[in-house]
Enzyme design. Structure first.
Site, PDB file in Angstrom:
ATOM      1  N   ASP A 178      30.197 -47.384  43.791  1.00 12.98           N
ATOM      2  CA  ASP A 178      28.980 -48.183  43.789  1.00 12.98           C
ATOM      3  C   ASP A 178      28.646 -48.650  42.380  1.00 12.98           C
ATOM      4  OD1 ASP A 178      28.149 -45.758  42.769  1.00 12.98           O
ATOM      5  OD2 ASP A 178      26.562 -45.421  44.240  1.00 12.98           O
ATOM      6  N   SER A 179      29.467 -48.256  41.421  1.00 12.22           N
ATOM      7  CA  SER A 179      29.411 -48.817  40.068  1.00 12.22           C
ATOM      8  C   SER A 179      29.606 -50.329  40.097  1.00 12.22           C
ATOM      9  CB  SER A 179      30.480 -48.173  39.177  1.00 12.22           C
ATOM     10  OG  SER A 179      31.748 -48.178  39.822  1.00 12.22           O
ATOM     11  N   ASP A 203      32.580 -45.260  47.997  1.00 16.29           N
ATOM     12  CA  ASP A 203      31.290 -44.633  47.748  1.00 16.29           C
ATOM     13  C   ASP A 203      30.308 -44.922  48.877  1.00 16.29           C
ATOM     14  OD1 ASP A 203      31.220 -43.056  45.490  1.00 16.29           O
ATOM     15  OD2 ASP A 203      30.748 -44.691  44.124  1.00 16.29           O
ATOM     16  N   LYS A 253      32.878 -40.927  49.461  1.00 19.19           N
ATOM     17  CA  LYS A 253      32.315 -40.066  48.413  1.00 19.19           C
ATOM     18  C   LYS A 253      30.796 -40.141  48.462  1.00 19.19           C
ATOM     19  CE  LYS A 253      32.396 -41.215  43.949  1.00 19.19           C
ATOM     20  NZ  LYS A 253      30.947 -41.192  43.604  1.00 19.19           N
ATOM     21  N   GLU A 260      27.060 -38.318  46.641  1.00 20.51           N
ATOM     22  CA  GLU A 260      26.538 -37.567  45.509  1.00 20.51           C
ATOM     23  C   GLU A 260      25.642 -36.421  45.965  1.00 20.51           C
ATOM     24  OE1 GLU A 260      26.344 -41.545  42.636  1.00 20.51           O
ATOM     25  OE2 GLU A 260      24.551 -40.297  42.904  1.00 20.51           O
ATOM     26  N   GLU A 265      30.934 -35.388  36.842  1.00 23.16           N
ATOM     27  CA  GLU A 265      30.581 -36.437  35.879  1.00 23.16           C
ATOM     28  C   GLU A 265      29.624 -35.920  34.817  1.00 23.16           C
ATOM     29  OE1 GLU A 265      28.893 -41.030  35.598  1.00 23.16           O
ATOM     30  OE2 GLU A 265      29.254 -40.120  37.553  1.00 23.16           O
TER      31      GLU A 265
END
Length: 275
Positions: free
Chosen positions: A44-45, A83, A113, A115, A182
């Site tokens: 999602d970057s 993501d 993925k 978070e 991270e």
């Protein structure tokens, strides 16, 4: 060879480092795949490096599906991990499974993925029960940037370090087959890596992880808004692109481009009949 959950686990067990880069389009994914990189993360970057947002928070499921589809078309052997964007799994377990399923069924990703640690273990468990491989993401979780008060290293004090270690164990127990760490102190990331049987992928977490991931625009000098401390620049493609664009503009203005070799011919007899 196609990269799978089994092959990356085998790499950890053999001490063979796992390689991962981001990609958001077909052409880049194809180049990364051809280089032999093990995993491609459709992060999602993309909200920041592709869409120009200040954070990852505005990224939607439609954005992720659009870019994941393109990457999957370009990647033949690399494992494509997509993501789950902000609010695609936080509201409920049902939403989490449904949206993870969309990234697999519609997007074509191999894994998803998400978070978070203990707070998302019920999501990880439910998604894996739906036969969808899950990558966990611990430490600095960009979707929580407002809660953190900015992009800051996580786990520097005893309490938070202990929480990160426990979170890592919990996401493994919930079914995650890999964990991204991270902005975690290197020695803590190394300890977590030793404590887990699943692979860890570091980004700003030192060399003690089982593998590494970078945003490709960062490592190629293509994103200049800011450069994280953990980035190593392997080429200055951004400068090369700027110079090439400028050279093109100069050639167009001067008439040097297109040259005769770039044009198509027509018979003079045909042209004469047009007058």
């Amino acid at each position: 060879m196609k990269n799978t959950t089994a092959t990356v686990l085998a790499q950890k067990q053999k001490g063979d480092k796992i390689t991962m880069l981001t990609a958001y389009d077909y052409s880049t994914a194809k180049l990364i795949d051809e280089s032999g990189i093990n995993c491609i993360l459709v992060g999602d970057s993309l909200g920041m490096v592709m869409l120009g947002y200040d954070s990852t928070l505005p990224v939607t499921m439609d954005d992720m599906l659009h870019h994941t589809k393109a990457v999957v078309r370009g990647a033949k052997n690399a494992m494509v991990i997509a993501d789950m964007p902000f609010m695609s799994y936080q509201v409920s377990v049902c939403d989490a499974v449904k949206n993870a399923g969309r990234l697999i069924q519609e997007g074509g990703a191999y894994a998803v993925k998400l978070e978070g640690g203990a707070s998302v273990c019920d999501r990880i468990e439910a998604i894996t029960k739906a036969s969808i491989p899950v990558v966990a993401h611990l430490g600095l979780t960009p979707q929580s940037v407002n809660s953190f008060g900015g992009f800051k290293v996580q786990g520097k004090d005893e309490q938070r370090a202990r929480e990160l270690l426990e979170d890592a164990k919990k996401v493994e127990a919930a079914g995650a087959f890999m964990a991204v760490l991270e902005c975690v102190p290197a020695k803590l990331a190394e300890l977590i890596t030793k404590e887990l049987s699943i692979p860890t992928i570091g980004i700003g977490a030192g060399a003690g992880c089982d593998g590494q991931v970078l945003v490709y625009q960062d490592m190629l000098g293509m994103f200049s808004d800011f450069t994280p401390k953990f980035v190593k620049r392997y080429a200055n493609i951004g400068e090369m692109m700027t110079n090439a664009f400028g050279a093109y503009a100069d050639d167009v203005k001067s008439g040097a481009f297109p040259g005769k070799e770039h044009t198509f011919a027509i018979s003079d007899d045909v042209l004469e009949k047009l007058y």
